[in-house]
Design a protein around this motif. Structure first.
Motif, PDB file in Angstrom:
ATOM      1  N   SER A  95      56.398  68.725  52.837  1.00  0.00           N
ATOM      2  CA  SER A  95      56.034  68.199  51.518  1.00  0.00           C
ATOM      3  C   SER A  95      57.065  67.211  50.968  1.00  0.00           C
ATOM      4  O   SER A  95      56.711  66.251  50.276  1.00  0.00           O
ATOM      5  CB  SER A  95      55.836  69.345  50.526  1.00  0.00           C
ATOM      6  N   LYS A  96      58.362  67.426  51.277  1.00  0.00           N
ATOM      7  CA  LYS A  96      59.383  66.477  50.819  1.00  0.00           C
ATOM      8  C   LYS A  96      59.123  65.084  51.401  1.00  0.00           C
ATOM      9  O   LYS A  96      59.220  64.070  50.697  1.00  0.00           O
ATOM     10  CB  LYS A  96      60.780  66.955  51.235  1.00  0.00           C
ATOM     11  N   ALA A  97      58.778  65.050  52.680  1.00  0.00           N
ATOM     12  CA  ALA A  97      58.518  63.772  53.336  1.00  0.00           C
ATOM     13  C   ALA A  97      57.258  63.106  52.783  1.00  0.00           C
ATOM     14  O   ALA A  97      57.190  61.881  52.654  1.00  0.00           O
ATOM     15  CB  ALA A  97      58.394  63.966  54.839  1.00  0.00           C
ATOM     16  N   ILE A  98      56.236  63.918  52.458  1.00  0.00           N
ATOM     17  CA  ILE A  98      55.014  63.363  51.881  1.00  0.00           C
ATOM     18  C   ILE A  98      55.331  62.623  50.582  1.00  0.00           C
ATOM     19  O   ILE A  98      54.863  61.506  50.345  1.00  0.00           O
ATOM     20  CB  ILE A  98      53.978  64.476  51.622  1.00  0.00           C
ATOM     21  N   ILE A  99      56.147  63.239  49.732  1.00  0.00           N
ATOM     22  CA  ILE A  99      56.529  62.599  48.466  1.00  0.00           C
ATOM     23  C   ILE A  99      57.289  61.309  48.740  1.00  0.00           C
ATOM     24  O   ILE A  99      57.048  60.282  48.094  1.00  0.00           O
ATOM     25  CB  ILE A  99      57.368  63.563  47.614  1.00  0.00           C
ATOM     26  N   SER A 100      58.185  61.338  49.719  1.00  0.00           N
ATOM     27  CA  SER A 100      58.949  60.131  50.058  1.00  0.00           C
ATOM     28  C   SER A 100      58.037  59.013  50.546  1.00  0.00           C
ATOM     29  O   SER A 100      58.169  57.858  50.143  1.00  0.00           O
ATOM     30  CB  SER A 100      59.993  60.454  51.129  1.00  0.00           C
ATOM     31  N   ILE A 101      57.078  59.341  51.420  1.00  0.00           N
ATOM     32  CA  ILE A 101      56.142  58.330  51.940  1.00  0.00           C
ATOM     33  C   ILE A 101      55.295  57.747  50.815  1.00  0.00           C
ATOM     34  O   ILE A 101      55.015  56.538  50.786  1.00  0.00           O
ATOM     35  CB  ILE A 101      55.229  58.951  53.022  1.00  0.00           C
ATOM     36  N   LEU A 102      54.912  58.578  49.864  1.00  0.00           N
ATOM     37  CA  LEU A 102      54.063  58.101  48.764  1.00  0.00           C
ATOM     38  C   LEU A 102      54.785  57.148  47.822  1.00  0.00           C
ATOM     39  O   LEU A 102      54.161  56.561  46.930  1.00  0.00           O
ATOM     40  CB  LEU A 102      53.497  59.288  47.987  1.00  0.00           C
ATOM     41  N   SER A 103      56.080  56.964  48.036  1.00  0.00           N
ATOM     42  CA  SER A 103      56.792  55.932  47.264  1.00  0.00           C
ATOM     43  C   SER A 103      56.217  54.548  47.554  1.00  0.00           C
ATOM     44  O   SER A 103      56.325  53.647  46.727  1.00  0.00           O
ATOM     45  CB  SER A 103      58.291  55.957  47.592  1.00  0.00           C
ATOM     46  N   ILE A 104      55.578  54.392  48.714  1.00  0.00           N
ATOM     47  CA  ILE A 104      54.920  53.124  49.056  1.00  0.00           C
ATOM     48  C   ILE A 104      53.823  52.807  48.045  1.00  0.00           C
ATOM     49  O   ILE A 104      53.592  51.641  47.693  1.00  0.00           O
ATOM     50  CB  ILE A 104      54.317  53.186  50.473  1.00  0.00           C
ATOM     51  N   HIS A 105      53.159  53.845  47.546  1.00  0.00           N
ATOM     52  CA  HIS A 105      51.999  53.665  46.668  1.00  0.00           C
ATOM     53  C   HIS A 105      52.301  53.941  45.197  1.00  0.00           C
ATOM     54  O   HIS A 105      51.734  53.297  44.317  1.00  0.00           O
ATOM     55  CB  HIS A 105      50.862  54.577  47.116  1.00  0.00           C
ATOM     56  N   PHE A 106      53.174  54.912  44.929  1.00  0.00           N
ATOM     57  CA  PHE A 106      53.395  55.327  43.552  1.00  0.00           C
ATOM     58  C   PHE A 106      54.798  55.007  43.033  1.00  0.00           C
ATOM     59  O   PHE A 106      55.068  55.226  41.848  1.00  0.00           O
ATOM     60  CB  PHE A 106      53.168  56.840  43.422  1.00  0.00           C
ATOM     61  N   GLY A 107      55.657  54.523  43.893  1.00  0.00           N
ATOM     62  CA  GLY A 107      57.021  54.252  43.469  1.00  0.00           C
ATOM     63  C   GLY A 107      57.240  52.802  43.080  1.00  0.00           C
ATOM     64  O   GLY A 107      56.311  52.053  42.793  1.00  0.00           O
ATOM     65  N   GLU A 108      58.485  52.415  43.075  1.00  0.00           N
ATOM     66  CA  GLU A 108      58.845  51.029  42.804  1.00  0.00           C
ATOM     67  C   GLU A 108      59.680  50.487  43.962  1.00  0.00           C
ATOM     68  O   GLU A 108      60.320  51.240  44.685  1.00  0.00           O
ATOM     69  CB  GLU A 108      59.630  50.916  41.496  1.00  0.00           C
ATOM     70  N   ILE A 109      59.638  49.185  44.134  1.00  0.00           N
ATOM     71  CA  ILE A 109      60.427  48.543  45.184  1.00  0.00           C
ATOM     72  C   ILE A 109      61.766  48.128  44.585  1.00  0.00           C
ATOM     73  O   ILE A 109      61.827  47.212  43.752  1.00  0.00           O
ATOM     74  CB  ILE A 109      59.685  47.324  45.767  1.00  0.00           C
ATOM     75  N   LEU A 110      62.827  48.812  44.989  1.00  0.00           N
ATOM     76  CA  LEU A 110      64.155  48.476  44.465  1.00  0.00           C
ATOM     77  C   LEU A 110      64.726  47.239  45.154  1.00  0.00           C
ATOM     78  O   LEU A 110      65.404  46.427  44.518  1.00  0.00           O
ATOM     79  CB  LEU A 110      65.107  49.664  44.642  1.00  0.00           C
ATOM     80  N   TYR A 111      64.473  47.135  46.444  1.00  0.00           N
ATOM     81  CA  TYR A 111      64.897  45.954  47.203  1.00  0.00           C
ATOM     82  C   TYR A 111      63.760  45.580  48.140  1.00  0.00           C
ATOM     83  O   TYR A 111      63.152  46.450  48.755  1.00  0.00           O
ATOM     84  CB  TYR A 111      66.161  46.246  48.015  1.00  0.00           C
ATOM     85  N   LYS A 112      63.484  44.295  48.262  1.00  0.00           N
ATOM     86  CA  LYS A 112      62.363  43.859  49.099  1.00  0.00           C
ATOM     87  C   LYS A 112      62.817  42.749  50.042  1.00  0.00           C
ATOM     88  O   LYS A 112      63.355  41.722  49.604  1.00  0.00           O
ATOM     89  CB  LYS A 112      61.212  43.354  48.227  1.00  0.00           C
TER      90      LYS A 112
END
Length: 280
Positions: A95-112
């Motif tokens: 579940s920890k990894a699922i939350i991390s992966i979902l940063s692609i969709h629900f998070g923000e891009i700090l560096y691109k």
């Protein structure tokens, strides 16, 4: 990118081939596959893919890709349900990894797309270490590598389970970090960092898989028919309740004859009329 990471760190627990879809692809099978666990339902076909993310047994996000086009939630699911081919795979992932992966969709891009050649990676990584970041650090050129990060720690994951958590720093003994670092000096390599709140709450979403869930669909059809026919019967009962005299009964028989004939057929209408006449 997404499917590469899921296949790399996830444990494949189920697979539905094209000729098995009608038999196995239903809500009961899907929910049993992710019962009290986290993971991803993944479908791929040529330039298309579809993902359903599960967190602790509940579906929380679904997304469809066609080339670079991204369609989320119900709109994406509709496109997927129109597809006939392709293999559906179920991957169990912590579940920890699922939350991390979902940063692609629900998070923000700090560096691109930072150019790795102009970034002091050691300094860059150490600066992140004290920020308790949760998300994904992605490095890519022709190849792609990931650091799955949760609460300031690198997660090394195999077969869906975390086997090492180490600080986000150059001192880490993470195997993932070693693979990541090998790409740093390659040509045309860029770094992107996605970040998400590790305590983010996700709402459960619905899965509209009834197109393939024939048994469940049959029960729902029966329920709809019972409800509609019950309403029709209620109209007849209301007509009966309005009877006050024997003359009204004759009027009711005439009206009910027309009503039942239109709803069913003349034979059933005659049977109802005869049974009522026997009563009076």
């Amino acid at each position: 990118m997404e499917s590469s990471l899921i296949k790399k760190i996830g444990l494949k627990i189920q697979e539905i081939k094209e000729d098995e879809r009608e038999k196995f692809f239903n809500l009961e099978f899907i929910f049993n596959s992710f019962k009290e666990t986290s993971g991803v339902l993944l479908w791929e076909k040529e330039n298309k893919s579809y993902f359903v993310y599960f967190l602790n047994g509940k579906p929380i996000f679904k997304v469809f890709y066609e080339d670079s086009r991204k369609i989320t939630q119900d709109d994406g699911e509709k496109l997927f349900l129109n597809e006939k081919d392709g293999i559906i795979s179920f991957y169990k992932i912590n579940s920890k990894a699922i939350i991390s992966i979902l940063s692609i969709h629900f998070g923000e891009i700090l560096y691109k797309d930072l150019d790795s050649k102009i970034v002091d990676f050691s300094q860059f990584l150490d600066s992140l270490g004290g920020k308790n970041i949760t998300g994904l650090l992605v490095i890519k050129n022709e190849k792609i590598e990931f650091l799955v990060i949760y609460d300031g720690k690198i997660l090394d994951i195999k077969d869906g389970e975390i086997f090492m958590e180490s600080p986000l720093s150059t001192e880490s003994e993470s195997a993932s970090l070693l693979s990541f670092a090998k790409l740093l000096m390659a040509k045309d390599t860029s770094i992107t960092l996605y970040s998400i709140d590790k305590n983010k709450e996700f709402n459960e979403i619905s899965l509209n898989i009834l197109k393939y869930d024939i048994n469940k669909l049959k029960e729902l059809i029966k329920e709809v028919l019972r409800k509609i026919l019950k309403e029709k019967i209620r109209k007849l009962e209301d007509m009966v309740d309005s009877i006050k005299t024997k003359e009204d009964i004759e009027e009711f028989i005439k009206k009910s004859d027309d009503f039942i004939s239109s709803l069913y057929n003349k034979k059933i209408s005659e049977e109802c009329k005869n049974r009522i006449l026997e009563l009076i």
